[in-house]
Every structure is written in C-alpha cells, then in structure tokens.
Design an enzyme around this catalytic site. Structure first.
Site, short mmCIF file in Angstrom:
data_model
loop_
_atom_site.label_atom_id
_atom_site.label_comp_id
_atom_site.label_asym_id
_atom_site.label_seq_id
_atom_site.Cartn_x
_atom_site.Cartn_y
_atom_site.Cartn_z
N SER A 331 0.84 -1.20 0.00
CA SER A 331 0.00 0.00 0.00
C SER A 331 0.87 1.24 0.00
CB SER A 331 -0.86 0.00 1.28
OG SER A 331 -1.37 1.28 1.50
N TYR A 357 -1.20 -1.06 9.91
CA TYR A 357 -1.37 -1.53 8.53
C TYR A 357 -0.15 -1.11 7.69
CZ TYR A 357 -3.60 -1.22 3.83
OH TYR A 357 -3.91 -1.32 2.49
N LYS A 361 2.74 -3.39 5.76
CA LYS A 361 2.99 -3.31 4.31
C LYS A 361 4.46 -2.95 4.05
CE LYS A 361 -1.32 -3.96 2.78
NZ LYS A 361 -1.73 -5.13 1.99
N THR A 392 -13.06 0.37 -3.01
CA THR A 392 -13.39 -1.04 -2.73
C THR A 392 -14.18 -1.11 -1.42
OG1 THR A 392 -11.37 -1.34 -1.46
CG2 THR A 392 -11.23 -1.83 -3.81
N1 LIG Z 1 -8.35 -0.29 -2.17
C1 LIG Z 1 -7.30 0.46 -2.00
O1 LIG Z 1 -7.30 1.67 -2.27
C2 LIG Z 1 -6.03 -0.14 -1.48
C3 LIG Z 1 -4.93 0.71 -1.28
C4 LIG Z 1 -3.74 0.18 -0.87
C5 LIG Z 1 -3.62 -1.18 -0.66
N2 LIG Z 1 -4.70 -1.99 -0.82
C6 LIG Z 1 -4.52 -3.43 -0.58
O2 LIG Z 1 -5.15 -4.17 -1.60
C7 LIG Z 1 -5.57 -5.43 -1.10
C8 LIG Z 1 -7.03 -5.62 -1.43
O3 LIG Z 1 -7.77 -4.61 -0.77
P1 LIG Z 1 -9.24 -4.17 -1.19
O4 LIG Z 1 -9.27 -2.71 -1.13
O5 LIG Z 1 -9.63 -4.87 -2.41
O6 LIG Z 1 -10.04 -4.71 0.09
P2 LIG Z 1 -11.47 -5.42 0.23
O7 LIG Z 1 -12.41 -4.84 -0.72
O8 LIG Z 1 -11.81 -5.35 1.68
O9 LIG Z 1 -11.14 -6.93 -0.13
C9 LIG Z 1 -10.26 -7.65 0.71
C10 LIG Z 1 -10.29 -9.12 0.40
O10 LIG Z 1 -9.47 -9.79 1.37
C11 LIG Z 1 -10.25 -10.77 2.03
N3 LIG Z 1 -9.86 -10.96 3.42
C12 LIG Z 1 -9.90 -10.04 4.43
N4 LIG Z 1 -9.51 -10.60 5.57
C13 LIG Z 1 -9.23 -11.90 5.30
C14 LIG Z 1 -8.79 -12.98 6.09
N5 LIG Z 1 -8.59 -12.87 7.40
N6 LIG Z 1 -8.58 -14.17 5.48
C15 LIG Z 1 -8.81 -14.32 4.16
N7 LIG Z 1 -9.23 -13.33 3.36
C16 LIG Z 1 -9.44 -12.13 3.93
C17 LIG Z 1 -11.69 -10.27 1.93
O11 LIG Z 1 -12.59 -11.33 2.15
P3 LIG Z 1 -14.15 -11.06 2.53
O12 LIG Z 1 -14.84 -10.81 1.22
O13 LIG Z 1 -14.55 -12.35 3.16
O14 LIG Z 1 -14.18 -9.89 3.45
C18 LIG Z 1 -11.69 -9.73 0.52
O15 LIG Z 1 -11.81 -10.77 -0.42
C19 LIG Z 1 -5.27 -5.42 0.39
O16 LIG Z 1 -4.06 -6.08 0.64
C20 LIG Z 1 -5.15 -3.94 0.70
O17 LIG Z 1 -4.33 -3.72 1.81
C21 LIG Z 1 -5.90 -1.50 -1.23
#
Ligand SMILES: NC(=O)c1ccc[n+]([C@@H]2O[C@H](COP(=O)([O-])OP(=O)(O)OC[C@H]3O[C@@H](n4cnc5c(N)ncnc54)[C@H](OP(=O)(O)O)[C@@H]3O)[C@@H](O)[C@H]2O)c1
Length: 478
Positions: A331, A357, A361, A392
C-alpha cells in the site's frame, strides 16, 4: 463496400493467438484507432458476445457495437461492428504453419447510403489504419517482445515530493499511466496456475475476473465458503473458464494458512503465480484466536508463511516453464511508516489501525526485496505493487471519512487491480524482481529518507519471521 485485408505470420501456436485475438476486448491494445473497449454482456467469449469499442476518427470519437457471429476455437472468429457511418464485418482466420501460425484479417465495410459516394476517397486512410492495426499493432502484441519498464522521468520527478506522488494514487494518476502507454499483454495463461488470496471483493475480485477471462487456472483462497462458492459459480458462468478451484482459509490464522498449504501441496499443481492480496485495516487493536495482533497476522506473517511454504510449488513451475512469480499487494500507506522490527505486533505505542497496517505493508515490501534476492537464481521473481487509492468495500468500511472525501477521485477496482494483472500476465513483468510497482512502472519504495530502515533491522526482520515457529513454540504449548 470497402475491403481491407492483411496477413501476418506469428511464431506462436494457433491456440495462443486465438485465445488473445478472439476476445475483442483486447482490441484496444492493438487497433490503431480504438481508445476504449468493454464487454456489453457477462457471457463467455463466443457467438453472441457483444463489445463496445470507441474509435478515434479524424472527425471525433466513433462508438461502435461489435458482436461475434461465428466462433470456431483456435481457427476463426467473425464479428459484425455497427456504427453511425458503416457496418463492418471482421473475419479473423488463424491457420497453423510449420513455425507457428498465419493470421489473416479481413474487414469489409458497408457504408450508410448517404456516405457511399465518399467511399473511394476514404479508402487510402482506412488502408493505412488496417495496416497499422494488423501489421504493426497486432503483430507487435503477438510477438510480445516488450522491454521491462523503467520509471518515466515524469513519475520520477513526481515521486520527489509527497503531494505530487500522492496525486498519482488517484484515478487521474491511473489515466495518465494508461494513456496509450501500456503494452499489450498477449501471454498465454491457460496453462498457468494462479493462486490468488482475497478474491471475494475489491481488487482481488477484479483480478480474479480478469485472469478468468484470460483462461488461467485459478485457485482462489477465501475465508467465507458461501461467498467463495458464489464467486466461482459466477466466474465460471461469466467467463466460461472451468478451471477455477477454491481453498477456504482465514489467512490471519496460521493453522488455516498451514491447511491451505497442505491442501495445495497434496494436489501438487505447480504454481506459476502467487498473489498475496487479502488484506484489511483493523481498528481497534484486535488479537486472533492464536494470540497474534490481527494486522500483523493477516498482512505480514500470513503472506510470509504462505509464500515460504508454497515455494516448492513455485519452484516446480519455474523448473517446468522457466519462471514463477509472487506478487505482494502492499500500500502507498507504507510511505508514511518505517519498519519497527522489534514491535511487529504494534504493542508499544497507542494503537492506530492505519499505522499498524502501513508498518506491515512496509515489512512485506522488505520481504519482497529479500525473497527477490534469495530466489534470483531459482527462476522465481517476487514483486510488490500498490494500487493507488481504489474504491473497494475495504476502503469504504475501514476508512469511511477518507472514502467520503476522495470518492470522486478514487480508482475503480479494475483500475486498482490493473498492475496486479500486469505483473501476473505480462511477459516483460517476469524480467524484474524485488520492485514496487504503481501503474506498471517500478516506483520508489521511500518518498522520504525518514522511513529508510537500517540493514541491521532488515536482517532482524528476516530472522524474526524465519524463526517465528521455533521462537513461539512455548506460546502454543501455553
Ligand atoms: N483499495 C485500496 O485503495 C487499497 C490501497 C492500498 C492497498 N490496498 C490493498 O489491496 C488489497 C485488497 O484490498 P481491497 O481494497 O480490495 O479490500 P477489500 O475490498 O476489503 O477486499 C479484501 C479481500 O481480502 C479478504 N480478506 C480479508 N480478511 C481476510 C482474512 N482474514 N482471510 C482471508 N481473506 C481475507 C476479503 O474477504 P471477505 O470478502 O470475506 O471480506 C476480501 O476478499 C489489500 O491487501 C489492501 O491492503 C488496497
């Protein structure tokens, strides 16, 4: 009527070429005039699949609707395109040759009656467009011989100042990167096994869909069985990809991580790409049933343990096919934090979910660099990416204020996931290791010197994570 015809020779099997060109959503990557494409239906590629294609014409943007009307796997696809000025029938024929295959592309334009008198004058321009699209665009896309990317001067300058670097995290930042600068991705994925964590929402779901359309064999690691089963059903129906399997694991529980590893090891399918994507931001501080702080467990120890334990299967893929890839989703938040190697579970200061967090990362980024170095001779490349800011479910629920404020500039999940997909699919992405990417370009891992860690603390991180089990034997017994 105006007819264009171009033929190219490609040193690749017909099935690989067909897989790429039959899905007309790829035309934005090779057609000299297409600036936007999208599927109009949620159906597998075949007869009846419709696409929206926006072309740039001398008189402005020209939207077209295409439909596949004939589909013979590995050999022939015929599409009809309809627009304001003409109807066009595109026939793509692929014939095996001794060295690969020949691709013959014919486009027959039928002009609207009021335009017919201009047809002859438009022919030279159309021919130039056909030549550029097939002899240059499509040939280059299928030769797939692109250089590994370097950071552009513009982005390197932007990364010197925090505000300009942050601007690149937005939707506008993505558009800047994407603007005709992205290379086509025609690498064949149907023989590649991709393991993707966190596929049920956000970026993971967008990647799962992209990779399913590309025909990859997918193993989706999810924590919720019902959600996972519904997703597999949906992806199979939408993409026609039948090679999608499920593993159930709460990746913040090391016992579950071990179960997934045991199951995948028992199946023995080599892993070409491992994508550590699952993530969440926790407020207030929580501890798992195994006694670990949640952020540390899910964002650092979990992916560390999974990756180390799946190395034999990655190695197996690298031995078979020359390479395997690990992609760690980190991130931009990590830019704000320095490694705190002696406080990995965020116990010392007043707990902040965002800080915990970001530190995890940061540590995963360092592990990315260490794995890349350690596995350099074994054909396993390890890279990290950050998606910028994407809209998301995770961002909306964990950071509601931020989400409200930035909603209009957030990327779509597909835009956020683009670099994950590129790292998994693009041939040239296999040439780099140990890097952090944003919008398909390697980027700096530190925006300011204040976050740089010492060599000593990097080594400490390696030891602490590597010796976790032996150091915590007593905890389990207790
Ligand atoms: N979106 C952004 O702007 C952003 C920015 C920087 C980094 N990121 C990184 O991108 C990645 C995806 O994030 P996202 O924004 O797509 O988040 P999201 O919409 O919350 O999706 C997260 C995914 O991870 C799964 N998950 C969460 N906790 C878990 C656990 N304990 N065991 C197994 N699976 C688990 C969730 O499952 P459920 O569906 O069951 O909840 C979901 O499928 C993450 O690593 C996040 O840190 C995102």
């Amino acid at each position: 009527m105006t007819t264009l015809n171009e033929t190219i020779q490609i040193e690749r099997p017909a099935r690989e070429v067909f897989q790429y060109v039959a899905d007309f959503a790829t035309c934005v990557e090779w057609d000299s005039t297409a600036i936007e494409t999208g599927r109009l239906d949620d159906t597998p590629v075949g007869v009846g699949t419709r696409y929206k294609v926006v072309c740039e014409a001398p008189f402005g943007k020209l939207p077209l609707e295409y439909e596949i009307v004939e589909f013979e796997p590995d050999h022939k696809v015929v599409l009809i395109g309809r627009g304001r000025f003409f109807e066009v029938e595109d026939t793509i024929l692929i014939t095996p040759t001794k060295t690969g295959c020949e691709l013959d592309y014919t486009a027959v334009f039928t002009w609207k009656p009021w335009l017919q008198k201009f047809a002859a004058s438009m022919e030279p321009g159309l021919k130039r467009m056909g030549y550029a699209s097939v002899q240059k665009g499509m040939k280059a896309a299928l030769e797939d011989n692109y250089a590994a990317p370097e950071i552009s001067g513009e982005n390197a300058r932007a990364d010197r100042f925090v505000p300009t670097a942050l601007m690149r995290f937005t939707k506008r930042g993505y558009k800047r990167g994407a603007k005709k600068l992205f290379n086509p991705m025609s690498r064949y994925m149907a023989d590649k096994h991709v393991v993707l964590t966190g596929a049920t929402a956000g970026l993971g779901k967008a990647s799962a869909e992209f990779l399913a359309y590309r025909g990859a064999k997918l193993t989706l690691v999810v924590r919720n069985r019902n959600k996972g089963q519904a997703l597999v059903k949906e992806l199979k129906a939408r993409t026609g990809n039948k090679q999608i399997a499920l593993e159930i694991a709460d990746l913040s529980l090391m016992a579950d991580v071990d179960k997934v590893v045991a199951s995948l090891s028992k199946k023995g399918e080599p892993i070409d790409v491992l994508i550590n994507n699952a993530g969440a931001l926790f407020n207030p501080r929580q501890v798992t049933s195994e006694g670990l702080e949640q952020s540390f467990a899910l964002l650092l120890l979990g992916p560390f343990r999974l990756t180390e334990a799946l190395k034999p299967l990655l190695q197996h893929a690298a031995d078979l096919r020359g390479e395997a890839r690990v992609i760690n989703v980190v991130s931009g938040g990590m830019y704000s934090q320095k490694l705190r190697v002696l406080d990995l579970q965020n116990e010392e200061d007043k707990y902040s979910g965002s800080v915990a967090y970001a530190r995890c990362k940061r540590a995963l980024m360092i592990k990315t660099e260490q794995w890349a170095e350690d596995w350099a001779d074994e054909g396993i490349v390890v890279n990290a990416m950050h998606p910028g800011w994407a809209d998301t479910p995770g961002v909306e629920s964990a950071l509601p204020e931020f989400h409200k404020l930035t909603r209009l500039v957030l990327r779509t999940p597909e835009e956020g996931a683009d670099t994950i997909n590129w790292l998994a699919v693009a041939t040239e992405a296999g040439q780099l290791s140990g890097k952090l990417f944003l919008d398909r370009e390697p980027r700096t891992t530190h925006l300011t010197d204040s976050t740089r860690e010492s060599e000593e603390s990097r080594e400490q991180l390696r030891e602490i994570l590597g010796n976790w089990d032996s150091a915590h034997e007593g905890d389990k017994a207790a």
